[in-house]
Design an enzyme around this catalytic site. Structure first.
Site, PDB file in Angstrom:
ATOM      1  N   LYS A   1       0.816  -1.222   0.000  1.00 33.07           N
ATOM      2  CA  LYS A   1       0.000   0.000   0.000  1.00 33.07           C
ATOM      3  C   LYS A   1       0.848   1.270   0.000  1.00 33.07           C
ATOM      4  O   LYS A   1       0.324   2.372  -0.189  1.00 33.07           O
ATOM      5  CB  LYS A   1      -0.967  -0.025   1.183  1.00 33.07           C
ATOM      6  CG  LYS A   1      -2.021  -1.105   1.053  1.00 33.07           C
ATOM      7  CD  LYS A   1      -2.907  -1.213   2.268  1.00 33.07           C
ATOM      8  CE  LYS A   1      -4.005  -2.243   2.044  1.00 33.07           C
ATOM      9  NZ  LYS A   1      -3.484  -3.605   1.726  1.00 33.07           N
TER      10      LYS A   1
ATOM     11  N   VAL B   1      -0.614 -10.875   4.257  1.00 34.49           N
ATOM     12  CA  VAL B   1       0.020 -11.994   4.944  1.00 34.49           C
ATOM     13  C   VAL B   1      -1.073 -12.869   5.556  1.00 34.49           C
ATOM     14  O   VAL B   1      -1.779 -12.456   6.476  1.00 34.49           O
ATOM     15  CB  VAL B   1       1.006 -11.513   6.026  1.00 34.49           C
ATOM     16  CG1 VAL B   1       1.656 -12.706   6.722  1.00 34.49           C
ATOM     17  CG2 VAL B   1       2.074 -10.621   5.405  1.00 34.49           C
TER      18      VAL B   1
ATOM     19  N   VAL C   1      -7.612 -10.493   5.686  1.00 31.52           N
ATOM     20  CA  VAL C   1      -9.067 -10.675   5.626  1.00 31.52           C
ATOM     21  C   VAL C   1      -9.456 -12.134   5.825  1.00 31.52           C
ATOM     22  O   VAL C   1     -10.621 -12.429   6.107  1.00 31.52           O
ATOM     23  CB  VAL C   1      -9.627 -10.192   4.264  1.00 31.52           C
ATOM     24  CG1 VAL C   1      -9.383  -8.711   4.083  1.00 31.52           C
ATOM     25  CG2 VAL C   1      -9.031 -10.990   3.109  1.00 31.52           C
TER      26      VAL C   1
END
Length: 329
Positions: A126, A163, A170
């Protein structure tokens, strides 16, 4: 490098930190300092890790005085302490600046005054062309490390995707929702995310520690999958058919696809069998290539190996963290 060495792990009570500590304890390390600000997690870890080589320190990376104690006698540092939840970062950006940027600078400044031999700072996909506050703060953390010219205290960076089994993943959330409700809420089923295991994340930082020079960036070549594929694979593992997927729409700061390397970084990278190493071009002029025209493709979660349901099921069934989650209930 592990033999008879002492290590500091910031954010050591997190998923990555615990996995790294287990790995280090299987070698002949001399001492491990686990630094975090969560006394409850430290208490629980003390019960799980009954090894006199582990020392727990309560502290906050936001406070530079924290490192006056934690860096004493330390050979190597793994900096995993961070705020990393994207939705929270959009509503409380200053808190992410304090931890992810200023906290990292506090550590860098104290390392330069210490006897530390090397350090690895953990980042995220990100941070590449960031659209959310969390990614922006991690991107600036990378800039701080790469701007360092402290050759005596080698500091490098590792970048991760999703990860599996970690606190920010999630997958545990999806598993719990499928079990309880037979359904799962997703923002957009066509989103894609890079996937790697906690053990692979540990292997990456150890590879960076052994092979990195100041300012180097390390990336693992990782597969990816769409959110829809992740849900269907987890449903198959649970023995469920036709799970209900509730589409709730994109949240602020979310990307459709993630990027681990920009086209520029990829062009300058030294490619190995499993990892990319991007040298710090600001300090290594030999990597200057005037012929580059910017036409290389980014290394994204759609340009990598994108798994189908069957491939992801096989990957998840061989994953220790997923197996652990499934055994809890």
């Amino acid at each position: 490098m592990l033999s008879n060495s002492s290590f500091l792990i910031t954010g050591g009570t997190g998923s990555f930190g615990k996995t790294l500590i287990r790995h280090l304890l299987n070698s002949d390390v001399e001492r491990i300092v686990c630094l975090s600000r969560d006394e409850d997690k430290q208490h629980l870890m003390k019960r799980d890790f009954s090894d006199e080589r582990i020392h727990f320190q309560l502290g906050d990376v936001r406070d530079p005085n924290t490192f006056d104690i934690s860096l004493k006698g330390i050979d190597y540092v793994f900096h995993a302490a961070a705020l990393k939840h994207v939705p929270a970062s959009e509503y409380q950006p200053l808190e992410f600046v304090k931890t992810n940027i200023l906290g990292s600078q506090n550590l860098l400044s104290n390392i330069s005054k210490s006897n530390v031999k090397g350090a690895v700072f953990l980042s995220t996909d990100k941070a590449v062309a960031p659209v959310n506050t969390m990614g922006m703060t991690k991107s600036l953390m990378e800039k701080l490390v790469r701007a360092s010219n402290d050759i005596d205290h080698r500091t490098c960076i590792t970048r991760y995707g999703n990860v599996i089994g970690s606190r920010g993943s999630v997958i545990p959330q999806f598993l719990n929702s499928l079990r309880k409700n037979g359904s799962v809420d997703v923002t957009n089923p066509k989103m894609t995310r890079f996937l790697m295991s906690l053990n692979e994340s540990v292997a990456l930082v150890l590879h960076a520690l052994e092979n990195g020079e100041t300012g180097d960036l390390f990336i693992q070549k990782s597969p990816a999958a769409s959110v829809e594929t992740i849900v269907l694979a987890l449903s198959e593992i649970l023995g469920m058919k036709n799970p209900i997927i509730n589409i709730i729409g994109n949240r602020p700061g979310e990307k459709m696809h993630e990027t681990l390397l920009t086209s520029e970084e990829k062009f300058f990278a030294i490619e190995g069998e499993k990892y990319f190493r991007v040298p710090n071009k600001y300090s290594d002029k030999s990597n200057s290539r005037e012929s580059w025209s910017g036409d290389n493709e980014d290394y994204t979660s759609v340009s990598t190996n994108v798994l189908n349901v069957e491939e992801l099921v096989l990957m998840l069934r061989n994953n220790a963290e997923v197996a652990s989650i499934l055994l809890k209930d």
